[in-house]
Design a protein around this motif. Sequence first.
Motif, PDB file in Angstrom:
ATOM      1  N   LYS A 216       0.862  -1.180   0.000  1.00 36.93           N
ATOM      2  CA  LYS A 216       0.000   0.000   0.000  1.00 36.93           C
ATOM      3  C   LYS A 216       0.898   1.230   0.000  1.00 36.93           C
ATOM      4  O   LYS A 216       1.775   1.358   0.855  1.00 36.93           O
ATOM      5  CB  LYS A 216      -0.886   0.021   1.250  1.00 36.93           C
ATOM      6  CG  LYS A 216      -1.732  -1.234   1.409  1.00 36.93           C
ATOM      7  CD  LYS A 216      -3.032  -1.128   0.635  1.00 36.93           C
ATOM      8  CE  LYS A 216      -3.883  -2.364   0.826  1.00 36.93           C
ATOM      9  NZ  LYS A 216      -3.518  -3.453  -0.106  1.00 36.93           N
ATOM     10  N   LEU A 217       0.674   2.088  -0.944  1.00 36.16           N
ATOM     11  CA  LEU A 217       1.462   3.316  -0.976  1.00 36.16           C
ATOM     12  C   LEU A 217       0.629   4.518  -0.553  1.00 36.16           C
ATOM     13  O   LEU A 217       1.100   5.405   0.137  1.00 36.16           O
ATOM     14  CB  LEU A 217       2.011   3.564  -2.385  1.00 36.16           C
ATOM     15  CG  LEU A 217       2.989   2.505  -2.903  1.00 36.16           C
ATOM     16  CD1 LEU A 217       3.404   2.824  -4.320  1.00 36.16           C
ATOM     17  CD2 LEU A 217       4.201   2.394  -2.007  1.00 36.16           C
ATOM     18  N   LEU A 218      -0.623   4.540  -1.003  1.00 36.08           N
ATOM     19  CA  LEU A 218      -1.477   5.687  -0.700  1.00 36.08           C
ATOM     20  C   LEU A 218      -2.235   5.489   0.607  1.00 36.08           C
ATOM     21  O   LEU A 218      -2.389   6.408   1.387  1.00 36.08           O
ATOM     22  CB  LEU A 218      -2.478   5.921  -1.841  1.00 36.08           C
ATOM     23  CG  LEU A 218      -1.864   6.090  -3.232  1.00 36.08           C
ATOM     24  CD1 LEU A 218      -2.965   6.234  -4.274  1.00 36.08           C
ATOM     25  CD2 LEU A 218      -0.962   7.311  -3.267  1.00 36.08           C
TER      26      LEU A 218
ATOM     27  N   ALA B 135       8.303   2.220 -10.163  1.00 36.23           N
ATOM     28  CA  ALA B 135       8.079   1.521 -11.432  1.00 36.23           C
ATOM     29  C   ALA B 135       8.233   0.008 -11.285  1.00 36.23           C
ATOM     30  O   ALA B 135       7.803  -0.752 -12.156  1.00 36.23           O
ATOM     31  CB  ALA B 135       9.032   2.058 -12.494  1.00 36.23           C
ATOM     32  N   LYS B 136       8.857  -0.440 -10.180  1.00 36.44           N
ATOM     33  CA  LYS B 136       9.026  -1.885  -9.991  1.00 36.44           C
ATOM     34  C   LYS B 136       7.711  -2.556  -9.633  1.00 36.44           C
ATOM     35  O   LYS B 136       7.547  -3.760  -9.828  1.00 36.44           O
ATOM     36  CB  LYS B 136      10.057  -2.138  -8.883  1.00 36.44           C
ATOM     37  CG  LYS B 136      11.479  -1.920  -9.342  1.00 36.44           C
ATOM     38  CD  LYS B 136      12.456  -2.288  -8.249  1.00 36.44           C
ATOM     39  CE  LYS B 136      13.843  -1.773  -8.605  1.00 36.44           C
ATOM     40  NZ  LYS B 136      14.643  -1.533  -7.387  1.00 36.44           N
ATOM     41  N   ILE B 137       6.814  -1.749  -9.061  1.00 32.92           N
ATOM     42  CA  ILE B 137       5.497  -2.293  -8.733  1.00 32.92           C
ATOM     43  C   ILE B 137       4.670  -2.307 -10.010  1.00 32.92           C
ATOM     44  O   ILE B 137       4.806  -1.425 -10.847  1.00 32.92           O
ATOM     45  CB  ILE B 137       4.795  -1.422  -7.669  1.00 32.92           C
ATOM     46  CG1 ILE B 137       5.727  -1.218  -6.485  1.00 32.92           C
ATOM     47  CG2 ILE B 137       3.477  -2.036  -7.234  1.00 32.92           C
ATOM     48  CD1 ILE B 137       5.234  -0.197  -5.507  1.00 32.92           C
ATOM     49  N   GLY B 138       3.809  -3.300 -10.129  1.00 30.92           N
ATOM     50  CA  GLY B 138       2.943  -3.321 -11.301  1.00 30.92           C
ATOM     51  C   GLY B 138       3.486  -4.189 -12.400  1.00 30.92           C
ATOM     52  O   GLY B 138       4.426  -4.965 -12.203  1.00 30.92           O
TER      53      GLY B 138
ATOM     54  N   GLY C 201       2.924   0.851 -10.521  1.00 31.32           N
ATOM     55  CA  GLY C 201       2.435   1.384  -9.259  1.00 31.32           C
ATOM     56  C   GLY C 201       1.155   0.757  -8.772  1.00 31.32           C
ATOM     57  O   GLY C 201       0.764  -0.324  -9.187  1.00 31.32           O
ATOM     58  N   THR C 202       0.542   1.483  -7.836  1.00 32.79           N
ATOM     59  CA  THR C 202      -0.701   0.995  -7.256  1.00 32.79           C
ATOM     60  C   THR C 202      -1.849   1.859  -7.755  1.00 32.79           C
ATOM     61  O   THR C 202      -1.642   2.967  -8.217  1.00 32.79           O
ATOM     62  CB  THR C 202      -0.666   1.065  -5.723  1.00 32.79           C
ATOM     63  OG1 THR C 202      -0.568   2.432  -5.333  1.00 32.79           O
ATOM     64  CG2 THR C 202       0.515   0.287  -5.167  1.00 32.79           C
TER      65      THR C 202
ATOM     66  N   GLU D 126      -6.773  -0.479  -2.572  1.00 28.01           N
ATOM     67  CA  GLU D 126      -5.545  -0.132  -3.286  1.00 28.01           C
ATOM     68  C   GLU D 126      -4.947  -1.439  -3.775  1.00 28.01           C
ATOM     69  O   GLU D 126      -4.670  -2.345  -2.986  1.00 28.01           O
ATOM     70  CB  GLU D 126      -4.564   0.585  -2.362  1.00 28.01           C
ATOM     71  CG  GLU D 126      -3.303   0.986  -3.095  1.00 28.01           C
ATOM     72  CD  GLU D 126      -2.410   1.935  -2.311  1.00 28.01           C
ATOM     73  OE1 GLU D 126      -2.709   2.191  -1.132  1.00 28.01           O
ATOM     74  OE2 GLU D 126      -1.433   2.422  -2.885  1.00 28.01           O
ATOM     75  N   ILE D 127      -4.784  -1.550  -5.082  1.00 25.66           N
ATOM     76  CA  ILE D 127      -4.206  -2.781  -5.621  1.00 25.66           C
ATOM     77  C   ILE D 127      -2.875  -2.475  -6.280  1.00 25.66           C
ATOM     78  O   ILE D 127      -2.622  -1.342  -6.684  1.00 25.66           O
ATOM     79  CB  ILE D 127      -5.132  -3.422  -6.687  1.00 25.66           C
ATOM     80  CG1 ILE D 127      -5.356  -2.460  -7.851  1.00 25.66           C
ATOM     81  CG2 ILE D 127      -6.437  -3.873  -6.084  1.00 25.66           C
ATOM     82  CD1 ILE D 127      -5.846  -3.122  -9.107  1.00 25.66           C
ATOM     83  N   GLU D 128      -2.022  -3.473  -6.353  1.00 23.68           N
ATOM     84  CA  GLU D 128      -0.859  -3.352  -7.227  1.00 23.68           C
ATOM     85  C   GLU D 128      -1.358  -3.658  -8.621  1.00 23.68           C
ATOM     86  O   GLU D 128      -2.019  -4.682  -8.832  1.00 23.68           O
ATOM     87  CB  GLU D 128       0.225  -4.367  -6.826  1.00 23.68           C
ATOM     88  CG  GLU D 128       0.950  -3.976  -5.574  1.00 23.68           C
ATOM     89  CD  GLU D 128       2.039  -4.980  -5.211  1.00 23.68           C
ATOM     90  OE1 GLU D 128       2.470  -5.745  -6.100  1.00 23.68           O
ATOM     91  OE2 GLU D 128       2.433  -4.998  -4.042  1.00 23.68           O
TER      92      GLU D 128
END
Lengths: 333, 453
Positions: B4-6, B228-231, B237-238, B254-256
């Motif tokens: 989770k980022l946000l 950028a590594k997420i997704g 991203g998420t 919130e999803i990847e």
Amino acid sequence: MSDKIKVSIDGITVEVEPGTTILNAARQIGGEIVPPAMCYYSKLEGSGGKCRTCLVKVSKGSEKDPRPMPKLVASCRTGVMDGMEVQNITSPEVLEARRGVVEMLLINHPLDCPICDQAGECHLQDLSYEHGLADTRYEFERRTFEKIDIGDKIQLHMTRCILCYRCVFVADQLTDSREHGILGRGDASEISTYIEKAVDNDFSGNMIDVCPVGALTDKTFRFKNRVWFTKPVEAHRDCPTCSGKVTLWYKGEEVLRVTGRKDQYGEVQEFICNTCRFETKNTSDWIIEGPRHVSQQSVISANHYEMKPLPVIKKNLELQEANKEQFERATKF
Amino acid sequence: MSRKLLLEHINVPGIDTFDVYRQNGGYRAVEKALKTLTPDEVVEEVKKSGLRGRGGAGFPTGMKWSFLAKPEGKPRYLVCNADESEPGTFKDRYLMTYIPHLLIEGMIVASFALGAKTSYIYVRGEMMPQIRILEKAIAEAKNAGFLGKNILGTGYDLELYVQPGGGAYICGEETALIESLEGKRGNPRIKPPFPAISGLYNCPTVVNNVESIAAVVPIINDGGEEYAKIGIGRSTGTKLISASGNINKPGVYEIELGVPVEEFLYSDEYCGGIANGKRLKAVVPGGSSVPILPANLFLKTVTGEARLMSYESLSEGGFVTGSMMGSGGFIAFDEDQCIVRNTWNFSRFYHHESCGQCSPCREGTGWMEKVLHRLEYGHGKLSDIDLLVDVSKKIEGNTICPLGDAAAWPVAAAIRHFRDEFEWHVTHPQEAMERNYGLAHYADPLPPVGEPA
Ligand SMILES: Cc1cc2nc3c(=O)[nH]c(=O)nc-3n(C[C@H](O)[C@H](O)[C@H](O)COP(=O)(O)O)c2cc1C
Ligand code: SF4
Ligand code: SF4
Ligand code: FES
């Protein structure tokens, strides 16, 4: 002066000033390849882009970036680029889209031409003859509005309005405060003045001239006659407010109506003041210049046998085909 | 659990206040950006992150920022689009309600990157509570020296204003939003010129969605490359997804990007499956404007691969067998839902919300609504179905703004995939009023349907 740029429309090349729109470039060529325009009005800043009748296909963006544009564009609001190639009547896609737009413009239109003062010089009428279907596919009640008086000389018959916004731009250019504009949204929008206030300006009568349909009409002319029974005559007078260059519309000896002088695209050359339009209806007020050249797009030309030659480019088979079709359609009636 | 980022700290009590937010690492991105990076470096990080606009179109944010014209002597503006009104989408409201400082922080960093000295958050007029929340958050941030003159002693000045919206869906279209912000009627402008050249008060302007701006915060904190590594692929991203409809756990998730749709729909971490033990019939994956998909085409693409929650995978198959990510308004329909009724409901919305500037949308949306109403209430004709397809084609692509397309797509897609249901409404008018069509039909795999002529 910067260099002229080259653009081709339906295979006909023309050189225009940078910044010219596709529509105006087409008007420089003239004839059948000029897209119809219901909302654009060259004298009104900001007009255009709304009715979508002037859609064209840009099959080549420019010399530098030859990619075609992904969608049809409104020719009245799209500038030309050097080397641009545009298709209007040679593109079936454009004709199809235009048919769609015309149909949309008509579904809520009352089609009360027999009792409409605009009949005979109505751009919507012309457009529907050219592109319309014979039958409507719309089977619902059409929207209607009450008639409203905008001052004592102009009547708004909102039911006929196609929301081209031209009259709004006239009012914008005339007055600083916003007295005349659009209320509501979507197909419930309507032209209105601020609590039916008269647009109080010497030039307000020009709204009548810019209106492409019979939504804004001259109350001093209402129901007096059909335009094709009247005879247009160019005249001028020494007017302290405007140029005084007008067209008088005669029936016998009587001046029924005074309007600005419209060009072949229905645009007035100069706006005229309300005194010239509404108050001076005697021949003695005017210096007559002579009968008016009648544009043949109008039924007013019914008794004037004047044919414009169809533009034919020998090498362009597609265009020849389109012209032939056009000719057949035109002579069918 | 995915990252989770946000919404990482969303459950911390008091996270909507400045102090708690700051204690949880808030406003680090402002410090980092203003003190250690140049504006261009911030733009560069966002470019590297691959962040794509979360407002619907999915245009790369870094690229959008780098297109901003920078003429001498003219102010530039950043406007946050918080007019969220797409049916099915409610993620921005959630974010603004519960973690408003994330948006404020993002606004400061983004404004700095763009060189904007005045920025606006244009909030949907109906969201009065959120407007109050944001105003309070702005006051707190200003009090702490993160807004106003000479922020953190770096010499950068920024004023941030909240503007209540004009109360129309169309005010979310970026040029209509700009008109509305200027105090005019919210009519979309005719493009070009694009806002990046001439936007608010004819000055260069960037309009970004709430979520896009909020995402700038983790990008600056962790670096664009890390984000950028997420997704998966170009969907980095998420993403916040507003999940609604007949699911066990509706809400904002919130999803990847790149989670398989099956996992998103059925796992307990997210939607928790279809409610009441029913079967899935159809999904609108990205808000009311995107094409609806029947269950079989939604879970698997036409080539038989599992579909993922990513920009590319959701649109795989184009409009014939795919859909779009849109704004992430995920609406699931179970076997009891009537597609005709739903399509009518959507078109009623677009009819109501068309601004009325251009003829195809003004007249066409009303026409489609009336025909759909007639079909739904058992007065339809078989020819109405082709009429709808034809009208939708006459609108699509021929309008000033994408609202016309957004009105046309759902209708065209519903007919493409559920034509028999429309036909059934015509042939069984009485039954259509009493019960829904076909029950279990769509839970089974169907051969893909080609585009109707
Ligand atoms: C009719 C219409 C409504 C829109 N409504 C919204 C909205 O409510 N919120 C939003 O962020 N974008 C909305 N958009 C998209 C915006 O025009 C714009 O693309 C977006 O704000 C850009 O931000 P992004 O690049 O961060 O996605 C809408 C677009 C259209 C055509
Ligand atoms: S009243 Fe006439 S000029 Fe004014 S918007 Fe309607 S059609 Fe156009
Ligand atoms: S497409 Fe619809 S909403 Fe958009 S400008 Fe045209 S009429 Fe207005
Ligand atoms: S004349 Fe170009 S859109 Fe109306």
